[in-house]
Design an enzyme around this catalytic site. Sequence first.
Site, PDB file in Angstrom:
ATOM      1  N   TYR A  35       0.878  -1.171   0.000  1.00  9.99           N
ATOM      2  CA  TYR A  35       0.000   0.000   0.000  1.00  9.99           C
ATOM      3  C   TYR A  35       0.922   1.229   0.000  1.00  9.99           C
ATOM      4  O   TYR A  35       1.169   1.838   1.031  1.00  9.99           O
ATOM      5  CB  TYR A  35      -0.924  -0.029   1.218  1.00  9.99           C
ATOM      6  CG  TYR A  35      -1.817  -1.250   1.244  1.00  9.99           C
ATOM      7  CD1 TYR A  35      -3.073  -1.221   0.659  1.00  9.99           C
ATOM      8  CD2 TYR A  35      -1.376  -2.443   1.811  1.00  9.99           C
ATOM      9  CE1 TYR A  35      -3.891  -2.348   0.651  1.00  9.99           C
ATOM     10  CE2 TYR A  35      -2.185  -3.575   1.811  1.00  9.99           C
ATOM     11  CZ  TYR A  35      -3.432  -3.524   1.232  1.00  9.99           C
ATOM     12  OH  TYR A  35      -4.238  -4.645   1.226  1.00  9.99           O
ATOM     13  N   SER A  76      18.934 -12.288 -10.218  1.00  9.13           N
ATOM     14  CA  SER A  76      18.666 -13.698 -10.461  1.00  9.13           C
ATOM     15  C   SER A  76      18.760 -13.917 -11.971  1.00  9.13           C
ATOM     16  O   SER A  76      18.711 -12.964 -12.759  1.00  9.13           O
ATOM     17  CB  SER A  76      17.281 -14.077  -9.941  1.00  9.13           C
ATOM     18  OG  SER A  76      16.283 -13.295 -10.576  1.00  9.13           O
ATOM     19  N   ARG A 135      20.792 -17.689  -6.739  1.00  2.00           N
ATOM     20  CA  ARG A 135      19.963 -18.828  -7.128  1.00  2.00           C
ATOM     21  C   ARG A 135      19.168 -19.395  -5.953  1.00  2.00           C
ATOM     22  O   ARG A 135      18.854 -20.581  -5.918  1.00  2.00           O
ATOM     23  CB  ARG A 135      20.839 -19.928  -7.729  1.00  2.00           C
ATOM     24  CG  ARG A 135      21.744 -19.463  -8.858  1.00  2.00           C
ATOM     25  CD  ARG A 135      22.466 -20.624  -9.517  1.00  2.00           C
ATOM     26  NE  ARG A 135      23.557 -20.191 -10.366  1.00  2.00           N
ATOM     27  CZ  ARG A 135      23.405 -19.683 -11.595  1.00  2.00           C
ATOM     28  NH1 ARG A 135      22.195 -19.553 -12.101  1.00  2.00           N
ATOM     29  NH2 ARG A 135      24.462 -19.318 -12.307  1.00  2.00           N
ATOM     30  N   GLY A 136      18.850 -18.550  -4.975  1.00  2.00           N
ATOM     31  CA  GLY A 136      18.066 -19.017  -3.837  1.00  2.00           C
ATOM     32  C   GLY A 136      18.749 -20.162  -3.113  1.00  2.00           C
ATOM     33  O   GLY A 136      19.933 -20.082  -2.759  1.00  2.00           O
ATOM     34  N   GLY A 193      22.363 -21.553  -4.175  1.00  2.00           N
ATOM     35  CA  GLY A 193      23.608 -20.816  -4.029  1.00  2.00           C
ATOM     36  C   GLY A 193      23.704 -19.584  -4.908  1.00  2.00           C
ATOM     37  O   GLY A 193      22.702 -18.970  -5.265  1.00  2.00           O
ATOM     38  N   GLY A 230      13.640 -11.526   2.754  1.00  2.00           N
ATOM     39  CA  GLY A 230      14.795 -10.763   3.236  1.00  2.00           C
ATOM     40  C   GLY A 230      16.122 -11.463   3.038  1.00  2.00           C
ATOM     41  O   GLY A 230      17.175 -10.870   3.291  1.00  2.00           O
ATOM     42  N   ALA A 231      16.098 -12.705   2.556  1.00  2.00           N
ATOM     43  CA  ALA A 231      17.351 -13.445   2.385  1.00  2.00           C
ATOM     44  C   ALA A 231      18.262 -12.794   1.359  1.00  2.00           C
ATOM     45  O   ALA A 231      19.487 -12.737   1.536  1.00  2.00           O
ATOM     46  CB  ALA A 231      17.050 -14.883   1.990  1.00  2.00           C
ATOM     47  N   ASP A 241      18.445  -9.604   0.566  1.00  2.00           N
ATOM     48  CA  ASP A 241      19.042  -8.395   1.142  1.00  2.00           C
ATOM     49  C   ASP A 241      20.169  -8.759   2.109  1.00  2.00           C
ATOM     50  O   ASP A 241      21.193  -8.074   2.170  1.00  2.00           O
ATOM     51  CB  ASP A 241      17.974  -7.570   1.867  1.00  2.00           C
ATOM     52  CG  ASP A 241      16.833  -7.174   0.951  1.00  2.00           C
ATOM     53  OD1 ASP A 241      17.079  -6.967  -0.250  1.00  2.00           O
ATOM     54  OD2 ASP A 241      15.695  -7.074   1.444  1.00  2.00           O
ATOM     55  N   ASP A 276      12.210  -9.660   8.106  1.00  2.00           N
ATOM     56  CA  ASP A 276      13.039  -9.225   6.979  1.00  2.00           C
ATOM     57  C   ASP A 276      14.488  -8.983   7.372  1.00  2.00           C
ATOM     58  O   ASP A 276      15.394  -9.186   6.575  1.00  2.00           O
ATOM     59  CB  ASP A 276      12.464  -7.924   6.394  1.00  2.00           C
ATOM     60  CG  ASP A 276      11.207  -8.165   5.580  1.00  2.00           C
ATOM     61  OD1 ASP A 276      10.439  -9.074   5.957  1.00  2.00           O
ATOM     62  OD2 ASP A 276      10.995  -7.458   4.592  1.00  2.00           O
TER      63      ASP A 276
END
Length: 321
Positions: A109, A198, A232-233, A236, A260-261, A263, A299
């Site tokens: 919002y 990514s 790549r989440g 790695g 938040g990973a 960041d 986060d």
Amino acid sequence: MSALRAPDVVTVGETMAALRATGPIKLARPMELSVAGAESNVAIGLARLGHHVSWVGAVGDDEFGALVLRTLRAEQVDVSHARADTEGRPTGLLVREDGIGDLARVRYYRAGSAGATLRPPDVLAALRPGVRVLHLTGITPALGASAAETVLVAAERAGELGATVCLDVNYRARLWSTEQARRTLLPLARRSDILIASADELHLVGSDPSLAEEEAVATLIAEGRREVVITRGGDGACVTTAEGTVDSGVRSVPVRDVVGAGDAFVAGYLSALLDDLDVVERLQRATATGAFAVATRGDWEGLPTRSELALLDSPAGTTLR
């Protein structure tokens, strides 16, 4: 932070109040209040690791805005260049609802929010000789024309100062279309030294969107990017420079919350860069800070201090006494 000393890192973006539902919103479950914003998440991560960081943004002249500024100050992030809007625009709001498994639904919002009114003078005052890194994301320019102009001017000024410009593409489909994003992000990417994305975001920042990942990365390096970091989440990440590519897996931890990973990863990577560590060591710190983030809710709340980084190497079940 001393007003006489330039920060190591300047970040620019919108930080919102964040409401996290503890159950289905339609069932009127209680909600937890915090703050959230990609750039301020990185700022908090860097501050906890001992670096001087300045966050530049605008908040509403309201209680949510006061919460944002109070939280960042408490985390030792400099907010001397943040601005409270005086024209009645509110602080943006993020509402998160957890679904089945690790699925999370996030609603923004932020239309007409104070954060979208960023303007070049806001950030130019923070960019002084001595700043080493300017960190930007693709979220901020999606907020509107003024914010888009601001990050581009910031990148140009950082280049003049000899600071490293880091751009995390961080595409948000709810904010703009891929066509709009590409038009705005291409000139910003061309002013960046470190590009983080990514694999499915490369077409937004490459000169030829049809190229496969390996060719796209090689082209970005040939066009002047110093480093291209592909995240790549759970699989790695890798970093490509003119010298080649280095790959890294992730640290194995119980996963509680993946928001938040990315960041956290960026905070660890830039921290190691500031410490003049090599690419392998930068990836090691980045994957460590990312592991802390996914192992805790929130986060930024679980981001580590420098002394806590070594805790990941403790045997399972260790009790510190």
